[in-house]
Scaffold this active site. Structure first.
Site, short mmCIF file in Angstrom:
data_model
loop_
_atom_site.label_atom_id
_atom_site.label_comp_id
_atom_site.label_asym_id
_atom_site.label_seq_id
_atom_site.Cartn_x
_atom_site.Cartn_y
_atom_site.Cartn_z
N ILE A 12 0.83 -1.21 0.00
CA ILE A 12 0.00 0.00 0.00
C ILE A 12 0.87 1.25 0.00
N ASP A 33 12.11 2.50 5.14
CA ASP A 33 11.65 1.11 5.02
C ASP A 33 12.82 0.18 5.33
N ALA A 79 4.45 1.26 7.81
CA ALA A 79 5.34 0.13 8.10
C ALA A 79 4.77 -0.77 9.19
N THR A 122 -6.28 -0.89 10.45
CA THR A 122 -7.03 -1.93 9.77
C THR A 122 -8.39 -2.20 10.42
N ASP A 123 -9.32 -2.71 9.61
CA ASP A 123 -10.64 -3.11 10.14
C ASP A 123 -10.53 -4.30 11.10
N GLU A 124 -9.39 -5.00 11.06
CA GLU A 124 -9.26 -6.21 11.91
C GLU A 124 -9.27 -5.86 13.40
N TYR A 146 -1.74 -10.34 15.09
CA TYR A 146 -1.56 -9.18 14.19
C TYR A 146 -2.57 -8.09 14.55
N LYS A 150 -2.03 -4.22 16.03
CA LYS A 150 -2.52 -3.00 15.39
C LYS A 150 -3.45 -2.24 16.34
N ASN A 176 -7.25 -4.72 1.12
CA ASN A 176 -6.81 -4.07 -0.11
C ASN A 176 -6.46 -5.10 -1.18
N LYS A 185 -0.53 -13.12 0.38
CA LYS A 185 -1.89 -12.71 0.71
C LYS A 185 -2.84 -13.41 -0.27
N ASN A 245 -15.09 -15.64 0.69
CA ASN A 245 -13.86 -16.12 0.02
C ASN A 245 -14.18 -17.09 -1.12
N GLY A 271 -8.47 -19.23 14.81
CA GLY A 271 -9.10 -17.96 15.23
C GLY A 271 -9.59 -17.13 14.06
P1 NAD Z 1 3.27 -4.95 3.43
O1 NAD Z 1 3.51 -6.13 4.30
O2 NAD Z 1 3.07 -5.15 1.97
O3 NAD Z 1 4.50 -3.92 3.58
C1 NAD Z 1 5.03 -3.56 4.82
C2 NAD Z 1 6.25 -2.69 4.55
O4 NAD Z 1 6.77 -2.25 5.81
C3 NAD Z 1 7.39 -3.44 3.84
O5 NAD Z 1 7.95 -2.64 2.81
C4 NAD Z 1 8.40 -3.69 4.95
O6 NAD Z 1 9.74 -3.76 4.49
C5 NAD Z 1 8.17 -2.48 5.85
N1 NAD Z 1 8.54 -2.75 7.25
C6 NAD Z 1 8.17 -3.80 8.01
N2 NAD Z 1 8.73 -3.70 9.24
C7 NAD Z 1 9.44 -2.54 9.25
C8 NAD Z 1 10.22 -1.88 10.23
N3 NAD Z 1 10.39 -2.40 11.46
N4 NAD Z 1 10.80 -0.70 9.91
C9 NAD Z 1 10.64 -0.17 8.66
N5 NAD Z 1 9.93 -0.77 7.70
C10 NAD Z 1 9.33 -1.94 7.98
O7 NAD Z 1 2.08 -4.14 4.09
P2 NAD Z 1 0.78 -3.51 3.42
O8 NAD Z 1 -0.17 -4.57 3.08
O9 NAD Z 1 1.22 -2.54 2.40
O10 NAD Z 1 0.18 -2.72 4.68
C11 NAD Z 1 0.62 -1.41 5.00
C12 NAD Z 1 -0.14 -0.91 6.21
O11 NAD Z 1 -1.53 -0.90 5.95
C13 NAD Z 1 0.06 -1.76 7.46
O12 NAD Z 1 0.17 -0.91 8.57
C14 NAD Z 1 -1.21 -2.59 7.54
O13 NAD Z 1 -1.51 -2.93 8.87
C15 NAD Z 1 -2.23 -1.64 6.96
N6 NAD Z 1 -3.37 -2.25 6.30
C16 NAD Z 1 -3.19 -3.20 5.33
C17 NAD Z 1 -4.29 -3.72 4.67
C18 NAD Z 1 -4.17 -4.75 3.56
O14 NAD Z 1 -5.17 -5.25 3.08
N7 NAD Z 1 -2.97 -5.08 3.10
C19 NAD Z 1 -5.58 -3.30 5.03
C20 NAD Z 1 -5.71 -2.35 6.04
C21 NAD Z 1 -4.61 -1.82 6.65
O1 DAU Z 2 -8.82 -6.60 6.66
C1 DAU Z 2 -7.62 -5.91 6.49
C2 DAU Z 2 -6.49 -6.90 6.56
O2 DAU Z 2 -6.54 -7.66 5.37
C3 DAU Z 2 -5.11 -6.28 6.74
O3 DAU Z 2 -5.06 -5.61 7.96
C4 DAU Z 2 -4.02 -7.35 6.70
O4 DAU Z 2 -2.73 -6.78 6.76
C5 DAU Z 2 -4.16 -8.11 5.39
O5 DAU Z 2 -3.22 -9.17 5.36
C6 DAU Z 2 -5.57 -8.67 5.26
O6 DAU Z 2 -5.84 -9.70 6.24
P1 DAU Z 2 -6.67 -11.03 5.88
O7 DAU Z 2 -6.30 -12.08 6.83
O8 DAU Z 2 -8.11 -10.73 5.70
O9 DAU Z 2 -6.07 -11.29 4.40
P2 DAU Z 2 -5.50 -12.58 3.69
O10 DAU Z 2 -5.16 -12.17 2.30
O11 DAU Z 2 -4.44 -13.26 4.48
O12 DAU Z 2 -6.77 -13.53 3.67
C7 DAU Z 2 -8.00 -13.11 3.08
C8 DAU Z 2 -9.02 -14.22 3.35
O13 DAU Z 2 -8.64 -15.38 2.60
C9 DAU Z 2 -9.06 -14.65 4.81
O14 DAU Z 2 -10.40 -14.99 5.16
C10 DAU Z 2 -8.19 -15.90 4.85
C11 DAU Z 2 -8.40 -16.51 3.47
N1 DAU Z 2 -7.22 -17.22 2.93
C12 DAU Z 2 -6.01 -16.61 2.96
C13 DAU Z 2 -4.89 -17.23 2.45
C14 DAU Z 2 -3.55 -16.56 2.51
C15 DAU Z 2 -7.38 -18.48 2.36
O15 DAU Z 2 -8.50 -19.03 2.32
N2 DAU Z 2 -6.27 -19.10 1.86
C16 DAU Z 2 -5.01 -18.54 1.88
O16 DAU Z 2 -4.04 -19.16 1.41
#
Ligand code: NAD
Ligand code: DAU
Length: 333
Positions: A12, A33, A79, A122-124, A146, A150, A176, A185, A245, A271
């Site tokens: 993101i 980063d 991060a 995050t919504d989590e 996780y 958060k 996202n 993911k 899913n 969980g």
């Molecule tokens: P990501 O895992 O793709 O990227 C995380 C980045 O943070 C990486 O570039 C990593 O190198 C860097 N990082 C990790 N630990 C670090 C540290 N100690 N110091 C400096 N850099 C560090 O994450 P993402 O999916 O892009 O998520 C970004 C943010 O958005 C997070 O805070 C996450 O909780 C939040 N978020 C993600 C989602 C989602 O669906 N991916 C949804 C809602 C909120």
């Molecule tokens: O809701 C926001 C969150 O979304 C962010 O805060 C997290 O950083 C991000 O990783 C994501 O969490 P989820 O656990 O929802 O995402 P994930 O992609 O891991 O899984 C999405 C759904 O799919 C979840 O119900 C678990 C399921 N899943 C996931 C994986 C990796 C599977 O069924 N099989 C899989 O291999």
């Protein structure tokens, strides 16, 4: 305007930086980063060196943070350790980065007198919502390590606002999807596995509901909140479509023209939250509207991974995600 973005080599963060550089021509970004397994220099490929500077450093390291924050008026904090499954195996790094890292950044933001600090959450943190939609004022009931890390970081931000009048705002976004997402993911794992005619491991009964938000819409929402949000407030950033899913997998199979035999039912995640869904009314009142609808967003995302195998193949070949999945999800149902 100089902006510090933390975690800008991740999914993101990298999309946000691209958007900011495109729509705010006078802004420059410092990207702090640590380049963990989830960070990727290729995510910043092509960004103009005059307006984007990557500093390798840990957000929990006071000196690295001080160096990066110097002269920055705005901070956007992405991060984090972000993968729920990894937090189930070992929560320690989640606490160090997500909680301690956020505290170090907040202290630095006070010292450097930044104007605005946007904490990306995050919504989590709301936990599983069987029905209805989570509002910003709802109780925080995180269920995974996780999500707990958060939620702890959100509460720290809240405490710095109340105690120190930190100029902070929190956003809480839903799942996202889009380009540059690390293929552990669900969605990028699914798409890239299907491209290789490999199965996607669907956890449990596949009836868990997620609220899908295109990363570009998330980036727009973050910029809006950064510029117009009220200090001390929390804003939900929900998706354009909730979906089980099993429906998500069916849609992707259909888009890619692949057979249902590529879905492998496996043991459920421990969980596993059943449903997330956000109430986005507060953000809408600030003027936010989604640009991407779910079907065309999914198609574009599939097309991006199809066209960018050179981006994801090395990540999968490195094998971290595979070793991880194999350890946790041995049994097929
Ligand atoms: P990501 O895992 O793709 O990227 C995380 C980045 O943070 C990486 O570039 C990593 O190198 C860097 N990082 C990790 N630990 C670090 C540290 N100690 N110091 C400096 N850099 C560090 O994450 P993402 O999916 O892009 O998520 C970004 C943010 O958005 C997070 O805070 C996450 O909780 C939040 N978020 C993600 C989602 C989602 O669906 N991916 C949804 C809602 C909120
Ligand atoms: O809701 C926001 C969150 O979304 C962010 O805060 C997290 O950083 C991000 O990783 C994501 O969490 P989820 O656990 O929802 O995402 P994930 O992609 O891991 O899984 C999405 C759904 O799919 C979840 O119900 C678990 C399921 N899943 C996931 C994986 C990796 C599977 O069924 N099989 C899989 O291999």
């Amino acid at each position: 305007m100089k902006v510090l973005v933390t975690g800008g080599l991740g999914f993101i963060g990298a999309n946000f930086i691209r958007r900011v550089l495109a729509v705010r021509p006078s802004w420059a970004v410092v990207n702090l980063d640590a380049l963990t397994y989830a960070g990727n220099r290729a995510n910043a490929a092509g960004l103009p060196a005059s307006r984007h500077r990557w500093l390798r450093g840990d957000i929990a390291d006071v000196r690295a943070v001080d160096r990066a924050m110097k002269g920055c008026e705005l901070v956007v904090h992405f991060a984090a350790e972000t993968h729920v499954d990894r937090s189930i195996l070992d929560a320690s790094q989640f606490l160090k980065t997500n909680v301690i890292g956020t505290q170090v950044l907040l202290d630095a933001a006070l010292r450097h007198k930044v104007r605005r600090f946007l904490h990306v959450s995050t919504d989590e943190v709301y936990g599983s919502v069987p029905k209805g939609f989570s509002k910003e004022t709802d109780l925080l009931e995180p269920n995974s390590p996780y999500a707990a890390s958060k939620a702890a970081s959100d509460l720290l931000v809240r405490s710095y606002v109340a105690t120190h009048r930190a100029p902070a705002i929190i956003t809480r976004a839903s799942n996202n999807y889009g380009p540059y997402q690390y293929p552990e993911k669900a969605l990028p794992l699914m798409i890239t596995n299907f491209l290789e005619d490999k199965p996607f491991p669907l956890y449990g009964d596949g009836r868990q509901v997620r609220d899908w938000l295109h990363v570009d819409d998330h980036a727009r929402a973050l910029l809006l909140v950064l510029e117009k949000g009220a200090l001390g407030e929390v804003y939900n950033v929900g998706g354009s479509r909730t979906c089980e899913n099993r429906e998500l997998v069916r849609r992707v199979l259909r888009i890619m023209g692949k057979p249902a035999s590529l879905v492998a039912r496996v043991e459920d995640r421990k969980g596993h939250d059943r449903r997330y869904a956000l109430d986005g009314a507060k953000l809408r009142r600030l003027g936010f509207r989604h640009v991407h609808d779910f079907e065309s967003g999914l198609r574009a995302t599939v097309a991006w991974y199809q066209a960018n195998a050179a981006w994801w193949r090395p990540l999968k070949a490195a094998g971290g995600w595979r070793t991880y999945c194999a350890r946790q999800y041995r049994g097929r149902r």
